[in-house]
Scaffold this active site. Structure first.
Site, PDB file in Angstrom:
ATOM      1  N   LYS A   1     -12.725   9.432  33.589  1.00 30.83           N
ATOM      2  CA  LYS A   1     -12.276   9.833  32.248  1.00 30.83           C
ATOM      3  C   LYS A   1     -11.459   8.731  31.587  1.00 30.83           C
ATOM      4  O   LYS A   1     -11.563   8.514  30.385  1.00 30.83           O
ATOM      5  CB  LYS A   1     -11.493  11.143  32.312  1.00 30.83           C
ATOM      6  CG  LYS A   1     -12.345  12.335  32.766  1.00 30.83           C
ATOM      7  CD  LYS A   1     -13.570  12.531  31.889  1.00 30.83           C
ATOM      8  CE  LYS A   1     -14.348  13.786  32.272  1.00 30.83           C
ATOM      9  NZ  LYS A   1     -15.498  14.034  31.397  1.00 30.83           N
TER      10      LYS A   1
ATOM     11  N   TYR B   1     -12.257  11.682  39.252  1.00 33.13           N
ATOM     12  CA  TYR B   1     -12.287  12.325  37.937  1.00 33.13           C
ATOM     13  C   TYR B   1     -11.412  11.554  36.951  1.00 33.13           C
ATOM     14  O   TYR B   1     -11.849  11.216  35.845  1.00 33.13           O
ATOM     15  CB  TYR B   1     -11.817  13.777  38.046  1.00 33.13           C
ATOM     16  CG  TYR B   1     -11.847  14.522  36.732  1.00 33.13           C
ATOM     17  CD1 TYR B   1     -13.035  15.071  36.253  1.00 33.13           C
ATOM     18  CD2 TYR B   1     -10.695  14.669  35.972  1.00 33.13           C
ATOM     19  CE1 TYR B   1     -13.072  15.749  35.050  1.00 33.13           C
ATOM     20  CE2 TYR B   1     -10.712  15.347  34.766  1.00 33.13           C
ATOM     21  CZ  TYR B   1     -11.905  15.890  34.310  1.00 33.13           C
ATOM     22  OH  TYR B   1     -11.938  16.552  33.106  1.00 33.13           O
TER      23      TYR B   1
END
Length: 188
Positions: free
Chosen positions: A157, A153
């Site tokens: 990002k 994640y």
């Protein structure tokens, strides 16, 4: 006159949560929106809430053909494209690099980062034809600050944040603005 009258914006991940909220707000400001999501029923529900100024399209942002078809369907319906919001994200799989399954890593990167690349690849030529545009990559506070156990994640990002910086440099002279939005926790 509403601030976004005459603008056409494509939003990925528009079936619910942040994507749905953005679609409804953009319509309230006068924009036409293309609600793109892998969840066809959710995209249709968002478009129904938004009214006649919205189009639902089923889109797998990880598939080049699907990404291109979503852009083209929106342009066919509304005549142009001014904005793109890359909001699609995969369900996050927690884990260190030791624990995380390769397929979970690959899915997170494919949806969150490669998807933004593909959608931008097919959207930017339409913005160039219009002479202006705006792209927003929805990143996260964890794209700037790491959090233990969220390797995929955080990497996806962080990639979005830097993709926005590079695209901003690449397309500024063409009057296309590119930004990353990095929200914190959101109740969806």
């Amino acid at each position: 006159m509403r601030r976004l009258e005459g603008r056409v914006v494509l939003i990925t991940g528009a079936a619910h949560g942040i994507g749905r909220a953005m679609a409804l707000r953009l319509v309230s400001e006068g924009a036409a929106v293309i609600c793109a999501d892998l969840d066809a029923a959710g995209a249709a529900a968002t478009a129904a809430l938004a009214g006649d100024a919205a189009l639902a399209v089923t889109c797998d942002v990880t598939d080049p053909g699907s990404a291109e078809a979503a852009v083209e369907a929106g342009v066919a319906r509304f005549g142009s494209l001014f904005g793109l919001i890359n909001n699609a994200a995969a369900p996050s799989h927690d884990g260190t690099v030791v624990d995380l399954a390769l397929e979970d890593w690959n899915r997170e990167i494919a949806v969150g980062l490669t998807g933004a690349f593909l959608m931008s690849k097919y959207a930017v030529p339409h913005m160039l034809a219009k002479g202006a545009g705006s792209i927003v990559h929805v990143a996260s506070q964890f794209g700037r600050v790491g959090v233990a156990g969220s390797a995929a994640y955080c990497a996806a990002k962080a990639g979005l944040v830097n993709l926005a910086k590079v695209m901003a440099l690449d397309h500024a002279a063409q009057n296309i603005r590119v930004n990353a939005l990095s929200p914190g926790a959101v109740w969806t």
